[in-house]
Structures are given as C-alpha cells and as structure tokens.
Design an enzyme around this catalytic site. Structure first.
Site, PDB file in Angstrom:
ATOM      1  N   CYS A 112      -1.793   1.640  -5.073  1.00 20.47           N
ATOM      2  CA  CYS A 112      -1.778   2.993  -5.620  1.00 20.47           C
ATOM      3  C   CYS A 112      -0.409   3.647  -5.535  1.00 20.47           C
ATOM      4  O   CYS A 112      -0.207   4.715  -6.099  1.00 20.47           O
ATOM      5  CB  CYS A 112      -2.776   3.854  -4.853  1.00 20.47           C
ATOM      6  SG  CYS A 112      -2.362   3.900  -3.104  1.00 20.47           S
ATOM      7  N   ASP A 122       0.925   4.878  -2.866  1.00 22.24           N
ATOM      8  CA  ASP A 122       0.991   5.872  -1.796  1.00 22.24           C
ATOM      9  C   ASP A 122       1.856   5.355  -0.637  1.00 22.24           C
ATOM     10  O   ASP A 122       1.976   4.160  -0.430  1.00 22.24           O
ATOM     11  CB  ASP A 122      -0.411   6.206  -1.292  1.00 22.24           C
ATOM     12  CG  ASP A 122      -1.204   6.986  -2.326  1.00 22.24           C
ATOM     13  OD1 ASP A 122      -0.583   7.446  -3.296  1.00 22.24           O
ATOM     14  OD2 ASP A 122      -2.424   7.133  -2.172  1.00 22.24           O
ATOM     15  N   CYS A 161      -3.814   9.535  -0.478  1.00 22.37           N
ATOM     16  CA  CYS A 161      -5.085  10.152  -0.828  1.00 22.37           C
ATOM     17  C   CYS A 161      -5.804  10.643   0.433  1.00 22.37           C
ATOM     18  O   CYS A 161      -5.357  10.404   1.556  1.00 22.37           O
ATOM     19  CB  CYS A 161      -5.951   9.119  -1.536  1.00 22.37           C
ATOM     20  SG  CYS A 161      -6.477   7.828  -0.422  1.00 22.37           S
ATOM     21  N   CYS A 190      -7.152   1.883   1.314  1.00 25.13           N
ATOM     22  CA  CYS A 190      -6.371   3.008   1.839  1.00 25.13           C
ATOM     23  C   CYS A 190      -6.212   2.899   3.350  1.00 25.13           C
ATOM     24  O   CYS A 190      -5.181   3.300   3.900  1.00 25.13           O
ATOM     25  CB  CYS A 190      -7.042   4.331   1.513  1.00 25.13           C
ATOM     26  SG  CYS A 190      -7.570   4.474  -0.198  1.00 25.13           S
TER      27      CYS A 190
HETATM   28 FE1  FES Z   1      -3.644   5.294  -2.236  1.00 27.03          FE
HETATM   29 FE2  FES Z   1      -5.852   5.756  -0.973  1.00 27.03          FE
HETATM   30  S1  FES Z   1      -5.607   5.709  -3.105  1.00 27.03           S
HETATM   31  S2  FES Z   1      -3.962   5.195  -0.138  1.00 27.03           S
END
Ligand code: FES
Length: 146
Positions: A34, A36, A59, A103
């Site tokens: 993602c 992140d 997230c 995640c």
């Molecule tokens: Fe990226 Fe959860 S969607 S860490």
C-alpha cells in the site's frame, strides 16, 4: 462488526505516538502493498527496551498494530522483542480482518529494523539470519548497507 473493540481503541487513542530524539535504535519500513510507512524508535538500557515510540503514515490497522506492538515490547528484553510476531500483535488486538493482516506486518518489521539499527550502532554481534536479507520483505532496513 469489522473491527474489534481493541483495534478501535488503539486506533482512536494510539499509545506511544511520537518521535524520540535520543533513540538507541530507529527502524523505518515501508509496506510494498500500500506504500504506507512506519518508523519506530527504541530507548534501550542494559538490554531492556525502556521506551518505544512510533510514527506512521499508515491506515487505521497499521496505527492500531503499532500502538499495540510498542506497548508489548516496552519492558521486554531486546531478544524477547525480536520474537514478537505480527500474529501475536493481531491476537492481542482480538483479530484483524483478513484484508488488513498485511498492515500488521509493518509493525513487526519496524521493531526488527529498530533492533537491528541498535545492534549495528553498538557493534553487537547477531545472527544475520534473524533479519531479512531484503528478499523476504520490502523494508528499508538495508538502504544504507553496501
Ligand atoms: Fe497500508 Fe494498512 S493499508 S498499512
């Protein structure tokens, strides 16, 4: 309900958010799925993690798992913290929806990267196999290695 009460609690009131200027180990990892990012800071005294902080551009599940992971490693020996798995963190949160399990991997990898950083900075010997070699995950723990 999709998320457990514990997940909602740690998402709404995350523990240990912030930055540490005098950290003994810092780990930053990115989630390939993602994009992140998570950063974890550790304060280590006599081989014990006396404090942990995290910052994440992630997230809600990433926030909840890092919050729980930092709570779980505080007061633990470094070697014990290395054994913390994302599964244990997810269990402590009473589960996550399957689509959100990835995640939680971010928190485990960030803790490991911060411990590796601490070992490297202090010249502590360790088994390299304990940490990924760049194939198993997509963390940035190897960025400054030749
Ligand atoms: Fe990226 Fe959860 S969607 S860490």
């Amino acid at each position: 309900m999709l998320y457990s009460e514990k997940v909602m609690d740690h998402f709404k009131n995350p523990r240990n958010v912030g930055k540490m200027d005098d950290a003994d180990g810092v780990g930053e990892v990115g989630n390939a799925k993602c994009g992140d990012i998570m950063k974890i800071y550790l304060k280590i005294e006599d081989g014990i993690i006396v404090d942990a902080k995290f910052n994440t551009f992630g997230c809600g599940s990433a926030i909840a798992t890092s919050s729980m992971a930092t709570e779980m490693i505080k007061g633990k020996k470094v070697e014990e913290a290395l054994e913390l798995t994302n599964k244990a963190v997810v269990e402590a949160l009473d589960g996550l929806p399957p689509a959100k399990i990835h995640c939680s991997v971010l928190a485990e990898e960030a803790v490991k990267a911060a411990i590796k950083n601490y070992y490297d900075k202090n010249g502590i010997e360790y088994d390299k196999k304990m940490f990924c070699d760049g194939d198993c995950c997509h963390c940035h723990a190897h960025d400054d290695e030749e």
